[in-house]
Design a protein around this motif. Structure first.
Motif, PDB file in Angstrom:
ATOM      1  N   TYR A   1       0.637  -1.248   0.026  1.00 53.04           N
ATOM      2  CA  TYR A   1       0.047  -0.044   0.094  1.00 53.04           C
ATOM      3  C   TYR A   1       0.835   1.378  -0.007  1.00 53.04           C
ATOM      4  N   CYS A   2       1.908   1.029   0.842  1.00 48.64           N
ATOM      5  CA  CYS A   2       2.892   2.376   0.919  1.00 48.64           C
ATOM      6  C   CYS A   2       3.570   2.592  -0.406  1.00 48.64           C
ATOM      7  N   GLU A   3       3.841   1.578  -0.986  1.00 50.27           N
ATOM      8  CA  GLU A   3       4.554   1.647  -2.344  1.00 50.27           C
ATOM      9  C   GLU A   3       3.904   2.106  -3.407  1.00 50.27           C
ATOM     10  N   ASN A   4       2.478   1.740  -3.457  1.00 46.20           N
ATOM     11  CA  ASN A   4       1.648   2.399  -4.498  1.00 46.20           C
ATOM     12  C   ASN A   4       0.917   3.647  -3.976  1.00 46.20           C
ATOM     13  N   GLY A   5       1.146   4.192  -2.879  1.00 45.28           N
ATOM     14  CA  GLY A   5       0.455   5.434  -2.574  1.00 45.28           C
ATOM     15  C   GLY A   5      -0.726   5.278  -2.241  1.00 45.28           C
ATOM     16  N   ASN A   6      -1.283   4.046  -1.670  1.00 42.13           N
ATOM     17  CA  ASN A   6      -2.610   4.108  -1.295  1.00 42.13           C
ATOM     18  C   ASN A   6      -2.704   4.187   0.265  1.00 42.13           C
ATOM     19  N   VAL A   7      -2.940   5.685   0.581  1.00 45.04           N
ATOM     20  CA  VAL A   7      -2.803   6.023   1.735  1.00 45.04           C
ATOM     21  C   VAL A   7      -3.841   5.538   2.809  1.00 45.04           C
ATOM     22  N   GLU A   8      -5.025   5.860   2.198  1.00 49.89           N
ATOM     23  CA  GLU A   8      -6.187   5.215   3.169  1.00 49.89           C
ATOM     24  C   GLU A   8      -5.955   3.946   3.437  1.00 49.89           C
ATOM     25  N   GLN A   9      -5.656   3.044   2.549  1.00 47.20           N
ATOM     26  CA  GLN A   9      -5.578   1.546   2.686  1.00 47.20           C
ATOM     27  C   GLN A   9      -4.689   1.310   3.915  1.00 47.20           C
ATOM     28  N   ALA A  10      -3.392   1.855   3.679  1.00 47.28           N
ATOM     29  CA  ALA A  10      -2.137   1.793   4.509  1.00 47.28           C
ATOM     30  C   ALA A  10      -2.631   2.316   5.919  1.00 47.28           C
ATOM     31  N   VAL A  11      -3.213   3.319   6.122  1.00 46.45           N
ATOM     32  CA  VAL A  11      -3.882   3.684   7.426  1.00 46.45           C
ATOM     33  C   VAL A  11      -4.435   2.656   7.918  1.00 46.45           C
ATOM     34  N   ALA A  12      -5.646   2.248   7.399  1.00 52.76           N
ATOM     35  CA  ALA A  12      -6.595   1.676   8.003  1.00 52.76           C
ATOM     36  C   ALA A  12      -6.000   0.248   8.299  1.00 52.76           C
ATOM     37  N   LEU A  13      -5.105  -0.399   7.529  1.00 51.38           N
ATOM     38  CA  LEU A  13      -4.580  -1.570   7.720  1.00 51.38           C
ATOM     39  C   LEU A  13      -3.602  -1.569   9.196  1.00 51.38           C
ATOM     40  N   MET A  14      -2.917  -0.539   9.170  1.00 53.26           N
ATOM     41  CA  MET A  14      -2.168  -0.412  10.442  1.00 53.26           C
ATOM     42  C   MET A  14      -3.068  -0.293  11.680  1.00 53.26           C
ATOM     43  N   ARG A  15      -4.098   0.368  11.749  1.00 48.82           N
ATOM     44  CA  ARG A  15      -5.070   0.546  12.571  1.00 48.82           C
ATOM     45  C   ARG A  15      -5.619  -0.853  13.011  1.00 48.82           C
ATOM     46  N   GLU A  16      -6.073  -1.601  11.844  1.00 48.93           N
ATOM     47  CA  GLU A  16      -6.726  -3.014  12.076  1.00 48.93           C
ATOM     48  C   GLU A  16      -5.406  -3.750  12.806  1.00 48.93           C
ATOM     49  N   HIS A  17      -4.297  -3.517  12.213  1.00 50.84           N
ATOM     50  CA  HIS A  17      -3.062  -4.544  12.533  1.00 50.84           C
ATOM     51  C   HIS A  17      -2.683  -4.413  14.208  1.00 50.84           C
ATOM     52  N   ILE A  18      -2.709  -3.177  14.652  1.00 55.84           N
ATOM     53  CA  ILE A  18      -2.431  -2.881  15.997  1.00 55.84           C
ATOM     54  C   ILE A  18      -3.462  -3.245  17.060  1.00 55.84           C
ATOM     55  N   LEU A  19      -4.977  -2.964  16.563  1.00 59.76           N
ATOM     56  CA  LEU A  19      -5.925  -3.392  17.280  1.00 59.76           C
ATOM     57  C   LEU A  19      -6.182  -4.867  17.323  1.00 59.76           C
ATOM     58  N   GLU A  20      -5.757  -5.636  16.194  1.00 64.86           N
ATOM     59  CA  GLU A  20      -5.921  -7.139  16.071  1.00 64.86           C
ATOM     60  C   GLU A  20      -4.929  -7.904  17.164  1.00 64.86           C
ATOM     61  N   ILE A  21      -3.617  -7.097  17.443  1.00 65.21           N
ATOM     62  CA  ILE A  21      -2.764  -7.662  18.380  1.00 65.21           C
ATOM     63  C   ILE A  21      -3.439  -7.394  19.980  1.00 65.21           C
ATOM     64  N   ARG A  22      -4.083  -6.199  20.074  1.00 62.67           N
ATOM     65  CA  ARG A  22      -4.668  -5.811  21.452  1.00 62.67           C
ATOM     66  C   ARG A  22      -5.849  -6.756  21.521  1.00 62.67           C
ATOM     67  N   ASP A  23      -6.680  -7.137  20.508  1.00 61.13           N
ATOM     68  CA  ASP A  23      -7.581  -8.028  20.960  1.00 61.13           C
ATOM     69  C   ASP A  23      -7.301  -9.523  20.804  1.00 61.13           C
ATOM     70  N   GLY A  24      -6.204  -9.728  20.728  1.00 56.11           N
ATOM     71  CA  GLY A  24      -5.689 -11.051  21.070  1.00 56.11           C
ATOM     72  C   GLY A  24      -5.351 -11.464  22.133  1.00 56.11           C
ATOM     73  N   LEU A  25      -5.450 -10.422  23.240  1.00 49.93           N
ATOM     74  CA  LEU A  25      -4.948 -10.370  24.548  1.00 49.93           C
ATOM     75  C   LEU A  25      -6.085 -10.705  25.319  1.00 49.93           C
ATOM     76  N   ALA A  26      -5.991 -11.498  26.579  1.00 47.06           N
ATOM     77  CA  ALA A  26      -7.036 -11.884  27.409  1.00 47.06           C
ATOM     78  C   ALA A  26      -6.429 -10.702  28.460  1.00 47.06           C
ATOM     79  N   LEU A  27      -7.055  -9.500  28.735  1.00 49.39           N
ATOM     80  CA  LEU A  27      -6.597  -8.261  29.663  1.00 49.39           C
ATOM     81  C   LEU A  27      -6.796  -8.973  31.078  1.00 49.39           C
ATOM     82  N   ASP A  28      -7.781  -9.775  31.232  1.00 49.25           N
ATOM     83  CA  ASP A  28      -8.218 -10.208  32.635  1.00 49.25           C
ATOM     84  C   ASP A  28      -7.385 -11.452  33.251  1.00 49.25           C
TER      85      ASP A  28
END
Length: 240
Positions: A197-224
């Motif tokens: 996405y970064c190589e092709n200048g697809n800004v919206e897709q790159a930003v959305a995927l980075m957010r999804e990526h980080i939140l996926e790591i968070r949501d994989g945790l059992a914080l309790d």
């Protein structure tokens, strides 16, 4: 000492990490946090670190103080220094900070679509893939976290890059501390697509995927749930 009684991981001049000053001692400790050789709640004794690094206590103390400022080490009165063990609320704040900051750094890299920057990102991911294939998982983990730090560096904002570097280290503690489904393996998911996405200048897709990526790591945790950890300081820094 006989071969039978030799202590596993004992330090000597051949396997002691190269450490000439407080900066080098700090970097060894920081790296050990990122790639999960130092676990949350680990007690850091100056005497053991002096032996591990072959430097004076003042240099060790300076390195520990810097890690304390960065919220990677805590000092407990009358007990000493310990690797930080973030609670669930701090974990959520760390991931929220990463989403906010890394959306901006990813946007800057995708907007620029600089071939040299893309080449550096691609080199990072290729090295990580090779390490995983060869079974060097901790080294791969380090590069996986380093992908995010490199992305931030390539954004051109050194202040944000330094914040991402510290947030990645705190994330490593969080992932290790809480029961999780993905473990550190999830850190490298989406990196290849982010580069495209970064190589092709697809800004919206790159930003959305980075957010999804980080939140996926968070949501994989059992914080309790916290997992117990065990630790042997002598073996952490011995080489070979």
């Amino acid at each position: 000492m006989s071969q039978k009684t030799r202590l596993v991981g004992m330090m000597n001049d051949r396997n002691r990490p190269r450490t000439d000053d407080a900066e080098a001692a700090y970097q060894h400790l920081f790296d050990a946090i990122v790639d999960q050789r130092l676990l949350p709640g680990t007690k850091l004794t100056e005497i053991a670190l002096v032996e591990a690094f072959g430097v004076g206590r003042r240099m060790v103390a300076t390195a520990l103080q810097r890690l304390h400022w960065e919220k990677l080490v805590v000092f407990i009165p009358n007990r000493g220094a310990y690797i930080a063990a973030p609670d669930a609320d701090e974990a959520r704040q760390v991931f929220a900070a990463r989403v906010a900051i890394e959306a901006g750094t990813t946007e800057a890299v995708a907007q620029a679509a600089d071939p040299k920057a893309i080449a550096r990102l691609r080199d990072n991911i290729e090295q990580e893939h090779k390490l995983r294939e060869q079974g060097y998982i901790r080294e791969a983990i380090h590069l996986s976290g380093g992908f995010h730090t490199l992305m931030a560096q390539l954004s051109g904002n050194s202040v944000l890059a330094d914040q991402v570097r510290l947030l990645v280290a705190r994330t490593s503690l969080i992932v290790n501390l809480f029961d999780n489904q993905l473990g550190m393996a999830g850190w490298h998911d989406h990196h290849d697509d982010l580069i495209k996405y970064c190589e092709n200048g697809n800004v919206e897709q790159a930003v959305a995927l980075m957010r999804e990526h980080i939140l996926e790591i968070r949501d994989g945790l059992a914080l309790d749930r916290r997992r117990p950890v065990a630790f042997d300081m002598v073996r952490v820094f011995a080489r070979g």
